[in-house]
Design a protein around this motif. Structure first.
Motif, PDB file in Angstrom:
ATOM      1  N   TYR A   1     -10.599 -10.078  11.231  1.00  0.00           N
ATOM      2  CA  TYR A   1     -12.049 -10.150  11.008  1.00  0.00           C
ATOM      3  C   TYR A   1     -12.763  -8.957  11.645  1.00  0.00           C
ATOM      4  O   TYR A   1     -13.580  -8.280  11.000  1.00  0.00           O
ATOM      5  CB  TYR A   1     -12.639 -11.459  11.547  1.00  0.00           C
ATOM      6  CG  TYR A   1     -14.146 -11.381  11.546  1.00  0.00           C
ATOM      7  CD1 TYR A   1     -14.850 -11.369  10.338  1.00  0.00           C
ATOM      8  CD2 TYR A   1     -14.868 -11.207  12.728  1.00  0.00           C
ATOM      9  CE1 TYR A   1     -16.229 -11.204  10.311  1.00  0.00           C
ATOM     10  CE2 TYR A   1     -16.239 -11.048  12.707  1.00  0.00           C
ATOM     11  CZ  TYR A   1     -16.907 -11.046  11.498  1.00  0.00           C
ATOM     12  OH  TYR A   1     -18.271 -10.864  11.469  1.00  0.00           O
ATOM     13  N   TYR A   2     -12.456  -8.687  12.908  1.00  0.00           N
ATOM     14  CA  TYR A   2     -13.165  -7.602  13.584  1.00  0.00           C
ATOM     15  C   TYR A   2     -12.750  -6.231  13.053  1.00  0.00           C
ATOM     16  O   TYR A   2     -13.558  -5.287  13.058  1.00  0.00           O
ATOM     17  CB  TYR A   2     -12.981  -7.710  15.103  1.00  0.00           C
ATOM     18  CG  TYR A   2     -13.799  -8.845  15.673  1.00  0.00           C
ATOM     19  CD1 TYR A   2     -15.183  -8.742  15.777  1.00  0.00           C
ATOM     20  CD2 TYR A   2     -13.203 -10.045  16.036  1.00  0.00           C
ATOM     21  CE1 TYR A   2     -15.954  -9.791  16.253  1.00  0.00           C
ATOM     22  CE2 TYR A   2     -13.963 -11.117  16.509  1.00  0.00           C
ATOM     23  CZ  TYR A   2     -15.344 -10.976  16.619  1.00  0.00           C
ATOM     24  OH  TYR A   2     -16.101 -12.015  17.057  1.00  0.00           O
ATOM     25  N   THR A   3     -11.542  -6.111  12.552  1.00  0.00           N
ATOM     26  CA  THR A   3     -11.094  -4.852  11.938  1.00  0.00           C
ATOM     27  C   THR A   3     -11.891  -4.555  10.672  1.00  0.00           C
ATOM     28  O   THR A   3     -12.381  -3.442  10.471  1.00  0.00           O
ATOM     29  CB  THR A   3      -9.593  -4.914  11.589  1.00  0.00           C
ATOM     30  OG1 THR A   3      -8.832  -5.040  12.800  1.00  0.00           O
ATOM     31  CG2 THR A   3      -9.138  -3.664  10.850  1.00  0.00           C
ATOM     32  N   ILE A   4     -12.050  -5.561   9.802  1.00  0.00           N
ATOM     33  CA  ILE A   4     -12.777  -5.324   8.549  1.00  0.00           C
ATOM     34  C   ILE A   4     -14.274  -5.198   8.803  1.00  0.00           C
ATOM     35  O   ILE A   4     -14.976  -4.453   8.115  1.00  0.00           O
ATOM     36  CB  ILE A   4     -12.464  -6.404   7.492  1.00  0.00           C
ATOM     37  CG1 ILE A   4     -12.994  -7.780   7.890  1.00  0.00           C
ATOM     38  CG2 ILE A   4     -10.957  -6.468   7.233  1.00  0.00           C
ATOM     39  CD1 ILE A   4     -12.785  -8.850   6.808  1.00  0.00           C
ATOM     40  N   LYS A   5     -14.764  -5.898   9.808  1.00  0.00           N
ATOM     41  CA  LYS A   5     -16.181  -5.773  10.176  1.00  0.00           C
ATOM     42  C   LYS A   5     -16.474  -4.350  10.643  1.00  0.00           C
ATOM     43  O   LYS A   5     -17.454  -3.721  10.209  1.00  0.00           O
ATOM     44  CB  LYS A   5     -16.520  -6.756  11.293  1.00  0.00           C
ATOM     45  CG  LYS A   5     -17.924  -6.569  11.862  1.00  0.00           C
ATOM     46  CD  LYS A   5     -18.119  -7.303  13.178  1.00  0.00           C
ATOM     47  CE  LYS A   5     -19.453  -6.909  13.822  1.00  0.00           C
ATOM     48  NZ  LYS A   5     -19.668  -7.567  15.123  1.00  0.00           N
ATOM     49  N   ASP A   6     -15.601  -3.818  11.519  1.00  0.00           N
ATOM     50  CA  ASP A   6     -15.817  -2.482  12.063  1.00  0.00           C
ATOM     51  C   ASP A   6     -15.701  -1.404  10.987  1.00  0.00           C
ATOM     52  O   ASP A   6     -16.449  -0.419  11.000  1.00  0.00           O
ATOM     53  CB  ASP A   6     -14.822  -2.204  13.195  1.00  0.00           C
ATOM     54  CG  ASP A   6     -15.088  -3.057  14.437  1.00  0.00           C
ATOM     55  OD1 ASP A   6     -16.178  -3.653  14.525  1.00  0.00           O
ATOM     56  OD2 ASP A   6     -14.189  -3.152  15.293  1.00  0.00           O
ATOM     57  N   ALA A   7     -14.756  -1.600  10.055  1.00  0.00           N
ATOM     58  CA  ALA A   7     -14.592  -0.613   8.978  1.00  0.00           C
ATOM     59  C   ALA A   7     -15.831  -0.579   8.089  1.00  0.00           C
ATOM     60  O   ALA A   7     -16.301   0.498   7.698  1.00  0.00           O
ATOM     61  CB  ALA A   7     -13.346  -0.938   8.153  1.00  0.00           C
ATOM     62  N   ALA A   8     -16.371  -1.742   7.774  1.00  0.00           N
ATOM     63  CA  ALA A   8     -17.590  -1.801   6.949  1.00  0.00           C
ATOM     64  C   ALA A   8     -18.762  -1.146   7.670  1.00  0.00           C
ATOM     65  O   ALA A   8     -19.526  -0.364   7.076  1.00  0.00           O
ATOM     66  CB  ALA A   8     -17.913  -3.252   6.613  1.00  0.00           C
TER      67      ALA A   8
END
Length: 446
Positions: free
Chosen positions: A408-415
């Protein structure tokens, strides 16, 4: 004027795979969202043909499976294994046994698996396989005969450090057991070549629960990050198989109320909340239709056909099959005030529905992130096999929870990095792509 690199590759994929609608849909969804990354250094990606290599499988295997049924009649099925990309680890992905299986579906699933597996943070590449064989209504002897014939050919192309298949729709513990036994017989080695095995011969605790549990761990992280909680939320779930059942179980444990489920013929609305034990008895023990649930639950209403998404809920979790949640369903959910949608199945939401959710402020998480729990625990099973260890349920569940929260935090940060906060489709695709592309670039052209 030269066409943009993304458009060029999309045109190439469609011209080469014109009839493969599921695969084309998956490629379009991913490549469209990669534009911000590609446009930053288009010349480099084009020169190294990264997108062409990424959208063209390393290997596509199509083979015949012949087996004899209980009446002595020889049956013939078409089987597939698509080894898509192994830049970050051995090919990893399930084997689907269902009459609908064709090359387009297997390629779509294998392509999605590249990014899903990358997001887990574990060293596994993307692949998928299956057959148009239907295990429903078959005797154990017929299942064994099919699995042994299937593995006789498949064994030539897989191995613990090469390609590690797993279960999927139609491929449960029984099928994995027969497949593993035949591989062992053919190769003369005992290795972790398949995941989803029985606990007695190298399987992992939590594997059965992994996709459903992982889905809720990610949704829990998503809501908490947006100052919400699962406690007291009303949830719609589609499906009544393994993913749906354990998603319902974990949702209830986290304080939510799940009011729907469905199968191939109809759906249930239970305003008092799904009775999990009754559902498991109907679907797992007796293998009956959901009409049997309604007959034994006074509060439940059974409806023929589709309709899960018309119920007013806070969270929607599609856990059945591809393209089950269309634009009209999305409009109904938004009108009813849905907060979040997370995919428990592979590509269950159409591109139009996904776009509508995003345009209307719904927190939408794609399957390559939300349903990665299954393959994550499969990779943990591989680790246990390699080390000749067996972790406890609590140890494995804790690792699964940590992986899903990290996703979750990986995709949040990428966005966020690319200026589109809360666009988790873009975030998932970019995060997965950057990891795989970096590995491909490091390893040269092959």
């Amino acid at each position: 004027m030269q066409m943009g690199y993304v458009d060029e590759v999309l045109q190439r994929v469609k011209s080469q795979n014109g009839e493969q609608k599921e695969f084309n849909q998956a490629v379009q969804e991913v490549l469209e969202s990669l534009r911000p990354v590609i446009e930053q250094d288009e010349a480099k990606y084009r020169k190294q043909a990264i997108l062409e290599r990424l959208t063209t499988p390393d290997r596509q295997l199509l083979f015949r499976v012949s087996w004899v049924d209980d009446q002595g009649q020889t049956q013939v099925n078409n089987a597939y294994r698509v080894q898509f990309n192994n830049a970050i680890g051995p090919y990893k992905g399930g084997l689907r046994l269902h009459p609908s299986v064709n090359l387009s579906i297997i390629k779509f699933l294998g392509f999605e698996q590249i990014f899903k597996n990358a997001l887990t943070g574990l060293p596994i590449g993307g692949g998928k396989g299956g057959c148009d064989f239907d295990p429903k209504g078959k005797s154990d002897r017929e299942i064994m005969a099919f699995c042994q014939s299937f593995m006789t050919e498949l064994a030539k192309y897989i191995g613990a450090d090469m390609d590690v298949p797993a279960g999927d729709i139609g491929t449960g513990a029984r099928e994995i057991g027969y497949l593993f036994g035949q591989y062992k017989r053919l190769k003369g080695v005992y290795e972790g070549v398949l995941t989803g095995k029985g606990l007695e011969f190298g399987g992992s605790l939590v594997r059965t629960e992994a996709t459903g549990y992982g889905l809720l761990y990610l949704v829990d992280a998503l809501l908490r990050d947006h100052e919400q909680t699962l406690k007291g939320k009303v949830i719609a779930v589609s499906g009544a198989g393994n993913v749906a059942i354990y998603a319902i179980k974990k949702a209830q444990e986290l304080g939510a109320k799940v009011v729907t489920c469905s199968d191939s013929t109809g759906w249930i609305y239970d305003p008092e909340g799904i009775d999990l034990e009754l559902l498991r008895e109907v679907k797992e023990v007796k293998r009956e239709r959901l009409t049997a649930y309604a007959e034994n639950r006074p509060s439940a209403q059974y409806h023929e056909g589709r309709g899960v998404w018309q119920v007013k809920v806070d969270v929607a979790l599609p856990c059945a099959t591809q393209n089950e949640l269309a634009l009209e369903d999305a409009k109904q959910l938004v009108a009813n005030g849905v907060l979040a949608v997370a995919e428990g199945a592979n590509m269950p939401t159409t591109l139009e529905a996904t776009k509508y959710f995003q345009e209307n402020g719904v927190l939408f998480v794609p399957g390559k992130a939300a349903n990665a729990g299954g393959v994550a625990v499969s990779a943990l099973e591989m680790s246990q096999n390699s080390e000749r260890l067996s972790w406890t349920f609590a140890e494995t569940d804790e690792k699964l929870k940590a992986i899903m929260e990290n996703i979750y935090y990986t995709i949040k940060d990428a966005a966020k990095e690319y200026g589109v906060a809360d666009d988790f489709v873009l975030g998932a695709n970019i995060a997965g792509f950057k990891k795989v592309a970096t590995a491909m670039q490091a390893q040269g052209v092959y």
